[in-house]
Design a protein around this motif. Structure first.
Motif: not given
Length: 255
Positions: A137, A140-143, A156
């Motif tokens: 996480l 800018d979000g889950w990568h 993502g």
């Protein structure tokens, strides 16, 4: 039973490096946790539902040693056996299935060549292909990350898991890098979202520290299976006691 459907699975995971089991925190600071063959046998005898083996040093030499070890472990256990690490093409899958694995886990290679998922599913059946996803996480979000958590991709978590399922993966093994080895619980919010968005089983990985954490992964995280390493390797949680605990809390589990 309040929980209908398939029994939830408890899966010990052995990260193998140079012939021994190792465990780290957030993917670094590895320490030894013992002989993989002995551990595998002990887990099988203790009632683990499955076993996962990951070759974390996939150099050519290591791979040969690792294949021999897979054969030795397969002889000692009577539960489904998933093997991963350094699988880049069908002949790697062949080699490991011939050595005694029931399923293979692919991660970096699948992100680089998504069609590998289709090839494995087509040649051996979806049930053989576990798509492992190491995700973090970030701001800018889950990568998704490759190469043991070293390389960030722009994929993502949810969209990659959906694509893997569409291409024929039989299961998603999701490890939260933020939670790995920290023993503060699984990434239940992300797990629940994954379980809702993909139509194949999701295995929770990264964060087990207490029996409650497993309960939460199954109830809040809606996971189909929970995988852990150090809490089992170092005897902090015993599998029979864990299963008893979960069963008493109305979680459908094989005792």
């Amino acid at each position: 039973m309040t929980n209908r459907g398939l029994a939830k699975r408890i899966i010990p995971c052995l990260d193998v490096k140079n012939g021994e089991t190792v465990k780290g925190i957030n993917f670094v600071n590895l320490r030894s946790a013992g002989d993989p063959v002995e551990l595998g046998k002990a887990y099988s005898n203790a009632g683990a539902d499955e076993l996962v083996f990951l070759d974390i040093t996939a150099s050519f030499e290591g791979r040969k040693t690792f294949t021999e070890m897979v054969t030795r472990v397969a002889r000692e256990i009577n539960i489904p056996f998933t093997v991963g690490g350094g699988i880049n093409e069908l002949k790697d899958v062949d080699r490991l299935l011939n050595a005694g694995a029931d399923k293979v886990s692919i991660n970096s290679a699948a992100l680089a060549h998504p069609e590998l998922i289709e090839e494995i599913a087509h040649n051996y059946g979806s049930q053989v292909c576990v798509c492992a996803i190491d995700a973090r996480l970030d701001e800018d979000g889950w990568h998704c990350y490759t190469h043991g958590g070293r390389g960030r991709t722009e994929r993502g978590l949810i969209e990659w898991a959906q694509e893997a399922a569409d291409r024929g993966a039989g299961e998603i093994l999701f490890t939260s890098m933020n939670h790995d080895g920290v023993k503060q619980g699984f990434a239940n919010e992300a797990l629940a979202k994954l379980s809702e968005e993909v139509n194949i089983p999701v295995i929770a990985s990264g964060g087990a520290g207490t029996m409650e954490h497993f309960r939460d992964a199954f109830i809040s995280g809606k996971a189909d299976a929970a995988l852990a390493a150090s809490v089992f390797h170092f005897g902090e949680i015993k599998i029979p006691a864990l299963k008893e605990y979960l069963s008493q809390r109305d979680i459908n589990i094989r005792l």
